[in-house]
Design a protein around this motif. Structure first.
Motif, PDB file in Angstrom:
ATOM      1  N   GLU A 140      53.417 -25.084 -49.508  1.00  0.00           N
ATOM      2  CA  GLU A 140      53.485 -24.675 -50.913  1.00  0.00           C
ATOM      3  C   GLU A 140      54.526 -25.478 -51.681  1.00  0.00           C
ATOM      4  O   GLU A 140      55.057 -25.019 -52.699  1.00  0.00           O
ATOM      5  N   ASP A 141      54.778 -26.714 -51.260  1.00  0.00           N
ATOM      6  CA  ASP A 141      55.833 -27.506 -51.884  1.00  0.00           C
ATOM      7  C   ASP A 141      55.511 -27.916 -53.316  1.00  0.00           C
ATOM      8  O   ASP A 141      56.425 -28.283 -54.065  1.00  0.00           O
ATOM      9  N   HIS A 142      54.249 -27.860 -53.707  1.00  0.00           N
ATOM     10  CA  HIS A 142      53.897 -28.211 -55.087  1.00  0.00           C
ATOM     11  C   HIS A 142      54.140 -27.054 -56.054  1.00  0.00           C
ATOM     12  O   HIS A 142      54.143 -27.262 -57.268  1.00  0.00           O
ATOM     13  N   ASN A 143      54.290 -25.851 -55.517  1.00  0.00           N
ATOM     14  CA  ASN A 143      54.451 -24.663 -56.373  1.00  0.00           C
ATOM     15  C   ASN A 143      55.165 -23.574 -55.577  1.00  0.00           C
ATOM     16  O   ASN A 143      54.630 -22.486 -55.371  1.00  0.00           O
ATOM     17  N   PRO A 144      56.394 -23.838 -55.118  1.00  0.00           N
ATOM     18  CA  PRO A 144      57.038 -22.880 -54.210  1.00  0.00           C
ATOM     19  C   PRO A 144      57.546 -21.603 -54.870  1.00  0.00           C
ATOM     20  O   PRO A 144      57.606 -20.558 -54.221  1.00  0.00           O
ATOM     21  N   VAL A 145      57.902 -21.681 -56.157  1.00  0.00           N
ATOM     22  CA  VAL A 145      58.478 -20.523 -56.845  1.00  0.00           C
ATOM     23  C   VAL A 145      57.751 -20.332 -58.171  1.00  0.00           C
ATOM     24  O   VAL A 145      57.803 -21.198 -59.051  1.00  0.00           O
ATOM     25  N   ALA A 146      57.065 -19.214 -58.318  1.00  0.00           N
ATOM     26  CA  ALA A 146      56.333 -18.948 -59.552  1.00  0.00           C
ATOM     27  C   ALA A 146      57.289 -18.935 -60.743  1.00  0.00           C
ATOM     28  O   ALA A 146      58.349 -18.311 -60.698  1.00  0.00           O
ATOM     29  N   GLY A 147      56.919 -19.644 -61.788  1.00  0.00           N
ATOM     30  CA  GLY A 147      57.718 -19.653 -63.008  1.00  0.00           C
ATOM     31  C   GLY A 147      58.888 -20.608 -62.993  1.00  0.00           C
ATOM     32  O   GLY A 147      59.683 -20.620 -63.943  1.00  0.00           O
ATOM     33  N   SER A 148      59.016 -21.453 -61.956  1.00  0.00           N
ATOM     34  CA  SER A 148      60.124 -22.400 -61.872  1.00  0.00           C
ATOM     35  C   SER A 148      59.612 -23.766 -61.445  1.00  0.00           C
ATOM     36  O   SER A 148      58.744 -23.866 -60.572  1.00  0.00           O
ATOM     37  N   PHE A 149      60.150 -24.803 -62.048  1.00  0.00           N
ATOM     38  CA  PHE A 149      59.854 -26.157 -61.616  1.00  0.00           C
ATOM     39  C   PHE A 149      60.743 -26.533 -60.443  1.00  0.00           C
ATOM     40  O   PHE A 149      61.933 -26.227 -60.435  1.00  0.00           O
ATOM     41  N   THR A 150      60.145 -27.170 -59.459  1.00  0.00           N
ATOM     42  CA  THR A 150      60.902 -27.773 -58.377  1.00  0.00           C
ATOM     43  C   THR A 150      60.560 -29.259 -58.358  1.00  0.00           C
ATOM     44  O   THR A 150      59.800 -29.735 -59.200  1.00  0.00           O
ATOM     45  N   GLU A 151      61.130 -29.999 -57.418  1.00  0.00           N
ATOM     46  CA  GLU A 151      60.911 -31.437 -57.399  1.00  0.00           C
ATOM     47  C   GLU A 151      60.355 -31.897 -56.055  1.00  0.00           C
ATOM     48  O   GLU A 151      60.652 -31.306 -55.022  1.00  0.00           O
ATOM     49  N   HIS A 152      59.531 -32.916 -56.116  1.00  0.00           N
ATOM     50  CA  HIS A 152      59.114 -33.629 -54.914  1.00  0.00           C
ATOM     51  C   HIS A 152      58.860 -35.080 -55.297  1.00  0.00           C
ATOM     52  O   HIS A 152      58.635 -35.403 -56.470  1.00  0.00           O
ATOM     53  N   PRO A 153      58.884 -36.001 -54.338  1.00  0.00           N
ATOM     54  CA  PRO A 153      58.677 -37.408 -54.664  1.00  0.00           C
ATOM     55  C   PRO A 153      57.213 -37.759 -54.831  1.00  0.00           C
ATOM     56  O   PRO A 153      56.336 -37.154 -54.203  1.00  0.00           O
ATOM     57  N   VAL A 154      56.941 -38.723 -55.689  1.00  0.00           N
ATOM     58  CA  VAL A 154      55.616 -39.324 -55.807  1.00  0.00           C
ATOM     59  C   VAL A 154      55.781 -40.831 -55.737  1.00  0.00           C
ATOM     60  O   VAL A 154      56.823 -41.383 -56.077  1.00  0.00           O
ATOM     61  N   LYS A 155      54.695 -41.488 -55.306  1.00  0.00           N
ATOM     62  CA  LYS A 155      54.680 -42.944 -55.229  1.00  0.00           C
ATOM     63  C   LYS A 155      53.571 -43.488 -56.114  1.00  0.00           C
ATOM     64  O   LYS A 155      52.391 -43.321 -55.798  1.00  0.00           O
ATOM     65  N   PRO A 156      53.938 -44.126 -57.240  1.00  0.00           N
ATOM     66  CA  PRO A 156      52.917 -44.760 -58.084  1.00  0.00           C
ATOM     67  C   PRO A 156      52.258 -45.934 -57.361  1.00  0.00           C
ATOM     68  O   PRO A 156      52.842 -46.542 -56.459  1.00  0.00           O
ATOM     69  N   VAL A 157      51.036 -46.235 -57.759  1.00  0.00           N
ATOM     70  CA  VAL A 157      50.278 -47.330 -57.163  1.00  0.00           C
ATOM     71  C   VAL A 157      50.630 -48.625 -57.890  1.00  0.00           C
ATOM     72  O   VAL A 157      50.451 -48.727 -59.112  1.00  0.00           O
ATOM     73  N   PRO A 158      51.129 -49.630 -57.175  1.00  0.00           N
ATOM     74  CA  PRO A 158      51.458 -50.909 -57.829  1.00  0.00           C
ATOM     75  C   PRO A 158      50.232 -51.535 -58.493  1.00  0.00           C
ATOM     76  O   PRO A 158      49.106 -51.398 -58.017  1.00  0.00           O
ATOM     77  N   GLY A 159      50.471 -52.198 -59.614  1.00  0.00           N
ATOM     78  CA  GLY A 159      49.396 -52.875 -60.319  1.00  0.00           C
ATOM     79  C   GLY A 159      48.641 -52.015 -61.295  1.00  0.00           C
ATOM     80  O   GLY A 159      47.770 -52.520 -62.009  1.00  0.00           O
ATOM     81  N   THR A 160      48.943 -50.718 -61.354  1.00  0.00           N
ATOM     82  CA  THR A 160      48.311 -49.832 -62.322  1.00  0.00           C
ATOM     83  C   THR A 160      49.209 -49.686 -63.538  1.00  0.00           C
ATOM     84  O   THR A 160      50.398 -50.046 -63.509  1.00  0.00           O
ATOM     85  N   PHE A 161      48.659 -49.134 -64.628  1.00  0.00           N
ATOM     86  CA  PHE A 161      49.474 -48.894 -65.820  1.00  0.00           C
ATOM     87  C   PHE A 161      50.606 -47.930 -65.496  1.00  0.00           C
ATOM     88  O   PHE A 161      51.761 -48.168 -65.848  1.00  0.00           O
ATOM     89  N   THR A 162      50.276 -46.845 -64.789  1.00  0.00           N
ATOM     90  CA  THR A 162      51.294 -45.860 -64.399  1.00  0.00           C
ATOM     91  C   THR A 162      52.343 -46.516 -63.507  1.00  0.00           C
ATOM     92  O   THR A 162      53.546 -46.286 -63.684  1.00  0.00           O
ATOM     93  N   GLY A 163      51.896 -47.315 -62.554  1.00  0.00           N
ATOM     94  CA  GLY A 163      52.829 -47.988 -61.667  1.00  0.00           C
ATOM     95  C   GLY A 163      53.750 -48.941 -62.386  1.00  0.00           C
ATOM     96  O   GLY A 163      54.892 -49.167 -61.952  1.00  0.00           O
ATOM     97  N   GLY A 164      53.304 -49.492 -63.499  1.00  0.00           N
ATOM     98  CA  GLY A 164      54.149 -50.375 -64.283  1.00  0.00           C
ATOM     99  C   GLY A 164      55.203 -49.652 -65.087  1.00  0.00           C
ATOM    100  O   GLY A 164      56.201 -50.260 -65.502  1.00  0.00           O
TER     101      GLY A 164
END
Length: 236
Positions: A140-164
């Protein structure tokens, strides 16, 4: 500034309480969303659910569109039955935001989808959703506590607009129990969580049409919204 781009932000439609005794249906939006737009130099305007037939006219007055987070989409939109953990759908909002998105894509208005907004982009393109992510990833790491933001790492894909726009790995504010399953036609997955969950998507090309599963408005990183506002300003 006379040249500030006008950025529409979609809203909830729900029962709300405020003041001494008010308890009424309300179109509402967490203040972090308009502040997010304003901090990037845009003018924020709220877009409560309306007749989908008016969406094209509304979008013609906008320079950019933010599809905000919120309730689970109706699974009937992607041919599924509700999961026991799925939230009650809000059909008025679903129809309105799908119409806004269609109009924005047609008129080449820059779009940023946030959480539900990204999921809506995927469903609009014919994709499907995982209705309760812990069933698939085993945690449940994407939503561990109802009503609160928590953090986890993401890895953007190189060569994409988001990755840039983002670093090779970054921590993001998360609060979601649903996620992309089958990717919609024409979309590209542009970031992933460590468990493989799709965390961002985009349409390829020069236009700004990006969705992220996390909540950038809940943190100080303005790179995504600044890119949207700059794209919106260039339209003028």
């Amino acid at each position: 500034m006379d040249n500030q781009p006008l950025i529409g932000v979609t809203t909830y439609l729900t029962q709300a309480r405020w003041g001494v005794a008010w308890d009424l249906p309300a179109a509402l939006l967490p203040a972090a969303y308009p502040r997010y737009v304003q901090r990037a130099g845009g003018l924020a305007v709220m877009l409560p659910p309306d007749d989908p037939a008016t969406a094209a006219a509304v979008v013609r007055r906008l320079d950019g569109l933010v599809l905000a987070g919120g309730e689970d989409l109706d699974p009937a939109l992607y041919g599924d039955r509700p999961h026991p953990r799925a939230g009650a759908p809000v059909p008025e909002r679903d129809r309105w935001e799908l119409a806004l998105l269609a109009a924005a894509l047609e008129q080449d208005v820059p779009v940023l989808g946030i959480c539900r907004g990204m999921q809506l982009m995927n469903v609009h393109a014919g994709g499907t959703l995982i209705q309760h992510l812990p069933d698939e990833v085993g945690h449940e790491d994407h939503n561990p506590v109802a009503g609160s933001f928590t953090e986890h790492p993401v890895k953007p894909v190189p060569g994409t607009f988001t990755g840039g726009l983002l670093p090779e790995s970054c921590d993001v504010a998360t609060h979601h129990h649903q996620a992309v399953d089958r990717l919609g036609e024409g979309l590209v997955a542009t970031a992933h969580a460590e468990d493989g969950t799709v965390e961002a998507l985009e349409y390829p090309g020069d236009s700004f049409r990006v969705g992220v599963q996390w909540h950038p408005e809940a943190r100080d990183d303005l790179r995504l919204i600044e890119a949207l506002v700059h794209a919106a300003a260039r339209r003028g």
